[in-house]
Design a protein around this motif. Structure first.
Motif, short mmCIF file in Angstrom:
data_model
loop_
_atom_site.label_atom_id
_atom_site.label_comp_id
_atom_site.label_asym_id
_atom_site.label_seq_id
_atom_site.Cartn_x
_atom_site.Cartn_y
_atom_site.Cartn_z
N ILE A 548 0.84 -1.20 0.00
CA ILE A 548 0.00 0.00 0.00
C ILE A 548 0.88 1.25 0.00
N GLU A 549 1.96 1.21 0.75
CA GLU A 549 2.87 2.36 0.78
C GLU A 549 3.43 2.63 -0.61
N GLU A 550 3.83 1.56 -1.33
CA GLU A 550 4.35 1.73 -2.69
C GLU A 550 3.29 2.32 -3.61
N VAL A 551 2.05 1.82 -3.48
CA VAL A 551 0.97 2.31 -4.34
C VAL A 551 0.73 3.80 -4.11
N VAL A 552 0.67 4.20 -2.84
CA VAL A 552 0.44 5.62 -2.52
C VAL A 552 1.59 6.46 -3.05
N ALA A 574 0.21 -14.09 -3.82
CA ALA A 574 -0.41 -13.47 -4.99
C ALA A 574 0.64 -13.17 -6.04
N GLU A 575 0.15 -12.85 -7.26
CA GLU A 575 1.01 -12.28 -8.28
C GLU A 575 1.13 -10.80 -7.92
N ARG A 576 2.28 -10.39 -7.52
CA ARG A 576 2.46 -9.06 -6.92
C ARG A 576 1.93 -7.94 -7.81
N THR A 577 2.23 -7.97 -9.07
CA THR A 577 1.81 -6.88 -9.96
C THR A 577 0.29 -6.82 -10.08
N MET A 578 -0.37 -8.02 -10.06
CA MET A 578 -1.82 -8.05 -10.18
C MET A 578 -2.47 -7.42 -8.94
N LEU A 579 -1.99 -7.81 -7.75
CA LEU A 579 -2.55 -7.24 -6.53
C LEU A 579 -2.26 -5.73 -6.46
N GLN A 580 -1.09 -5.34 -6.94
CA GLN A 580 -0.75 -3.91 -6.96
C GLN A 580 -1.72 -3.15 -7.86
N GLN A 581 -2.06 -3.71 -9.03
CA GLN A 581 -3.00 -3.06 -9.93
C GLN A 581 -4.37 -2.88 -9.28
N VAL A 582 -4.80 -3.86 -8.47
CA VAL A 582 -6.11 -3.76 -7.79
C VAL A 582 -6.11 -2.54 -6.88
N PHE A 583 -5.09 -2.42 -6.02
CA PHE A 583 -5.06 -1.29 -5.09
C PHE A 583 -4.81 0.02 -5.83
N MET A 584 -4.00 -0.01 -6.91
CA MET A 584 -3.75 1.20 -7.69
C MET A 584 -5.05 1.76 -8.24
N ASN A 585 -5.89 0.88 -8.79
CA ASN A 585 -7.15 1.33 -9.37
C ASN A 585 -8.13 1.82 -8.30
N LEU A 586 -8.25 1.09 -7.19
CA LEU A 586 -9.23 1.47 -6.16
C LEU A 586 -8.82 2.77 -5.47
N ILE A 587 -7.55 2.86 -5.05
CA ILE A 587 -7.11 4.10 -4.38
C ILE A 587 -7.04 5.25 -5.38
N GLY A 588 -6.58 4.94 -6.62
CA GLY A 588 -6.52 5.97 -7.65
C GLY A 588 -7.88 6.55 -7.95
#
Length: 687
Positions: A548-552, A574-588
Motif C-alpha cells: 500500500i505504501e508503494e501504491v500511494v 499473490a502475483e504481486r503486480t496483479m494485486l498492486q494493480q487492484v489497489f492502484m485502481n481502487l485508491i486511484g
C-alpha cells in the motif's frame, strides 16, 4: 389280601391268637445256630403276618430302615414303611396270585423320614388248607443303582433336549459296532430321513464333497489313530436336494485304558450362510479393488464369472453387454462356454422371445427358464445350448444407477430347475458388481474422450493466446506510433506558430494532446485487461502493508488527500503486480473522482472472512447511486462524460477480473453523498 388290617402290637396279641399262630407256624426253627445266623445275616430279612404285622426281622433290616434294633419297630404296622401304600397292595396281589415276588422295587420310609429304594423278594407260606399264614422275605438296598439310573435318565433326557434345542447335528460313532447315530437335526438340516440312512460311517463319508473327501478322511483318521482327543474340519456336505452345505465339524475321541480309540462323538454346524457371506464379501472386495485400480472391463467381468463359478458348483455364468444403441447384446464374458457359442450369441437382438438374456433385457426384469428344451423363449436358440449340456438358464438385466439396461447376467445349469436362494444371492451381488464395473468403464472411456478433447481445445487455446499476444503487440505498436506522431506534430505546430496562434487554437492543441494521452492509456489498459488470467506469472508472499505504501507513493496524491491504513494488514500469496494493480485502481479512483482532493480521505482496511481476507478501500467522496453499482464494473463504462472524466472505463473492470481470476469477489457499498467503499476478498491459501 385285598383289605388292610391294622392289628395291635405283637406283645398285646391274645393268648388264643398267639397259640393259634404258634400252632400254625410249628415247627419253627429253634436251633440256636439258625437263630444266630438269622439275626446276624447281612441281608435284610423279615417275616410278617398276612394282616401286616411283623413276626420277626433281623438287625440288617433294622439298619436298612434307620433303626438300631428290631424291637424299635416290630410293633409298627408294615404299611407305614411304604412310601406309596398302593405299592404294598400291588405286591400283596402278586403274592396272592403267584405265591412269590422277585425283585420288586419300591420306596420305603426310614426312621428319619428319608426314603430308600429296596428290592423285595418274598414268598407266601400257606398251611395245609392253603391259607396264607405268613410272609417271608428279604430286602436289598438298590438306592445307589436307582439314583444312578435316575441320573442317567436325566442326563439322557438333557442330551435329547439339547439335541433338539441346538441347531447343530449331533453324532455318535461307535468304532466296535461300526454304527453312527445321528440326532434329529440331521433330517432337518440336510433333508434325509433318519430311517433311510446307512447304519455305518458311509452315511457320513458318502456325502462329503469329492474334492474334500481325501482331506477329511486323512484328517479324522490321523486323530483316531494317533493320540488326539479332539478333531475339527471344514468341508462341503451334500444335502438331499443335491446342493452342498458348508459344514464345520467337531469331534471328541474317547479312548480305553490302553489309549485305543473306541468311540467318537461330535457335532456338525451348518456354516453355509456365514461362510457364504464371508466368501461373498471377499468376492465383492476383490472385484471392487479391480475396478478401483482400473483393470480392463473384459478382465474384471471374466474374474467375476470365474469366482461365481467357484462359489456355485455346477453353474456357468456369462455377461452380455448392451450395444450403444441399446438394440443388441454383445459378448462380455463367458469363461466356461466355448468360443463358438459366444460368437453365435454375439449381437443377439433384444426382443420378447430372444432366449433368457434378450428377453430379460427387453422386459427389464429377470427371466427364469427352467428347461431350455421345452421353453418357447428358446425356440430359436436351443440348438446352440442343448449340445453343450445347458438345460436351464436364468438371466437378470444389469441396470445402471439411472435404470438403463447395461447388459445381462446369465446362469446356466446342466439340469432343468429353478434358482435356489443361494443362486439368487449370487445373482444379486454379481449384477450389482457388473453394473459398477460397466458404468466405471463407460465413465473412464468418456473421461478419456473428454481429456483428448480438452487437450485439443487447450492446444487451440494456447495457439490462440500466442496469436492474441502477437496481435496485441502489433496492434499496440501500430496504434501508438500514429498517436505519438500526432502528439509530436501538435507540439511542433504550437512551438513553431506559438506567436501566431490564438488562445483558442492553443487550447485545442492542448486538448488534442490530452486525447492522445488518454488513447495511449486506454490501449495500455486494454492490453492489461486482456492479459489477466491468461498470462500467469509466479506467485509470491506479498506483505500488503508495504505494498500500500508503494501504491500511494506511485499515485502521489495531492498534499491534502490522506490515504490511511486502519489496523494491521496481512500477507497473502499473490502475483504481486496483479494485486498492486487492484489497489492502484481502487485508491486511484478515490483520489481521481473526489471533488475536493485537498480534503479527501481514503481508508484501507482488512477483515478475516474465514478462508479469505476481505480488503476494503473506503473514501469520503461523492458516492455512487445504487443503480450504477453493476455498471461501474463493466469495461468502458464511466459515470461521467468522456470530456470531464480522466478515466478509461477499464480500471474497475480490470479489478473485478483480477480478483475473480484469483478466487475472490468484489463488492460496492455506496450511495450519493456518503462516499464509496469498494471491497474484495482474496484467498488466504492461494498458491
Amino acid at each position: 389280601m385285598t383289605h388292610d388290617l391294622r392289628i395291635t402290637p405283637s406283645h398285646a396279641v391274645t393268648r388264643t391268637e398267639k397259640a393259634s399262630a404258634e400252632g400254625e407256624l410249628a415247627p419253627l426253627p429253634s436251633d440256636d445256630r439258625l437263630a444266630s445266623f438269622y439275626a446276624g445275616c447281612p441281608v435284610a430279612l423279615f417275616t410278617t403276618t398276612p394282616e401286616g404285622r411283623f413276626i420277626d426281622a433281623n438287625r440288617a433290616f433294622a439298619r436298612l430302615l434307620g433303626y438300631a434294633d428290631p424291637t424299635q419297630f416290630v410293633d409298627l404296622p408294615v404299611p407305614t414303611f411304604y412310601g406309596d401304600p398302593g405299592k404294598r397292595q400291588e405286591i400283596m396281589g402278586i403274592l396272592d396270585r403267584e405265591g412269590a415276588v422277585h425283585g420288586h422295587e419300591v420306596e420305603f420310609v426310614r426312621l428319619d423320614g428319608t426314603r430308600v429304594w429296596v428290592s423285595i423278594t418274598a414268598r407266601a407260606i400257606r398251611d395245609a388248607a392253603g391259607r396264607v399264614v405268613r410272609y417271608e422275605g428279604a430286602l436289598e438296598d438298590v438306592t445307589p443303582r436307582r439314583r444312578a439310573q435316575d441320573l442317567l435318565r436325566l442326563s439322557d433326557q438333557r442330551f435329547h433336549l439339547l439335541a433338539r434345542a441346538t441347531n447343530d447335528t449331533l453324532w455318535d460313532w461307535d468304532f466296535a459296532a461300526e454304527t453312527v447315530w445321528w440326532s434329529e437335526n440331521f433330517e432337518r438340516t440336510f433333508g434325509y430321513r433318519l430311517d433311510e440312512l446307512e447304519p455305518g460311517p458311509e452315511s457320513w463319508m458318502g456325502r462329503i464333497h469329492p474334492d474334500d473327501l481325501d482331506r477329511v478322511y486323512r484328517s479324522i483318521h490321523d486323530a483316531i489313530d494317533g493320540t488326539a482327543t479332539t478333531w475339527s474340519e471344514e468341508y462341503r456336505f451334500r444335502r438331499a436336494d443335491g446342493e452342498y452345505a458348508i459344514i464345520y465339524d467337531r469331534g471328541l475321541v474317547l479312548r480305553d485304558g490302553a489309549g485305543k480309540a473306541i468311540r467318537m462323538i461330535g457335532s456338525m454346524m451348518d456354516a453355509t450362510l456365514q461362510r457364504r457371506q464371508q466368501i461373498l464379501l471377499a468376492w465383492q472386495r476383490k472385484v471392487l479393488e479391480m475396478i478401483a485400480l482400473h483393470h480392463g472391463l473384459e478382465e474384471t467381468l471374466d474374474v467375476l464369472c470365474r469366482d461365481a463359478e467357484e462359489l456355485s458348483a455346477g453353474r456357468r455364468f456369462t455377461v452380455l453387454l448392451a450395444s450403444d444403441d441399446g438394440l443388441r447384446l454383445l459378448h462380455g464374458a463367458a469363461p466356461s462356454l466355448p468360443a463358438s457359442y459366444n460368437t453365435a450369441v454375439h449381437g443377439l437382438l433384444i426382443g420378447p422371445r430372444a432366449g433368457s438374456c434378450g428377453t430379460a433385457a427387453h422386459r427389464r426384469a429377470p427371466v427364469v427358464v427352467e428347461d431350455i428344451a421345452t421353453d418357447p423363449l428358446w425356440a430359436d436358440f436351443r440348438h446352440l445350448a442343448l449340445p453343450l449340456g445347458l438345460r436351464a438358464c436364468w438371466s437378470t438385466p444389469i441396470l445402471s444407477s439411472k435404470g438403463e439396461v447395461l447388459g445381462t447376467w446369465a446362469v446356466y445349469r446342466p439340469s432343468p430347475g429353478a434358482p435356489t436362494p443361494a443362486d439368487e444371492e449370487v445373482v444379486r451381488v454379481a449384477t450389482r458388481l457388473a453394473a459398477i464395473a460397466i458404468e466405471r468403464a463407460r465413465a473412464d472411456l468418456a473421461l478419456r474422450q473428454r481429456a483428448d478433447e480438452l487437450a485439443r481445445l487447450t492446444e487451440a487455446l494456447q495457439r490462440s493466446n500466442r496469436e492474441l499476444d502477437q496481435f496485441a503487440y502489433v496492434t499496440s505498436h501500430d496504434l501508438k506510433a500514429p498517436l505519438r506522431g500526432i502528439a509530436n506534430l501538435s507540439q511542433w505546430i504550437e512551438d513553431d506558430e506559438h506567436e501566431h496562434l490564438s488562445e483558442a487554437s492553443k487550447r485545442n492543441l492542448e486538448l488534442l494532446r490530452n486525447r492522445v494521452q488518454r488513447m495511449d492509456a486506454l490501449i495500455d489498459a486494454i492490453l492489461d485487461y486482456s492479459r489477466v488470467g491468461r498470462i500467469r506469472v509466479p506467485t509470491e508472499v506479498v506483505a500488503v502493508g508495504p505494498l500500500i505504501e508503494e501504491v500511494v507513493d506511485l499515485l502521489s496524491p495531492p498534499g491534502g488527500f490522506r490515504v490511511e491504513v486502519a489496523g494491521p494488514l496481512p500477507s497473502v500469496v499473490a502475483e504481486r503486480t496483479m494485486l498492486q494493480q487492484v489497489f492502484m485502481n481502487l485508491i486511484g479512483n478515490a483520489i481521481k473522482h473526489h471533488r475536493d482532493r485537498e480534503s479527501g480521505r481514503a481508508v484501507v482496511s482488512c477483515a478475516d472472512a474465514g478462508s479469505h481476507w476481505r480488503f476494503a478501500v473506503a473514501d469520503n467522496g461523492p458516492g455512487i447511486s445504487p443503480r450504477f453499482h453493476d455498471k461501474v464494473f463493466i469495461i468502458f463504462q464511466t459515470l461521467e462524460a468522456r470530456d470531464r472524466s480522466e478515466g478509461t472505463g477499464v480500471g474497475l473492470a480490470l479489478v473485478k477480473k483480477i480478483v475473480e481470476s484469483s478466487g475472490g469477489a468484489v463488492a460496492l457499498d455506496s450511495d450519493v453523498g456518503r462516499g464509496a467503499a469498494f471491497s474484495f476478498t482474496w484467498p488466504k491459501g492461494l498458491g
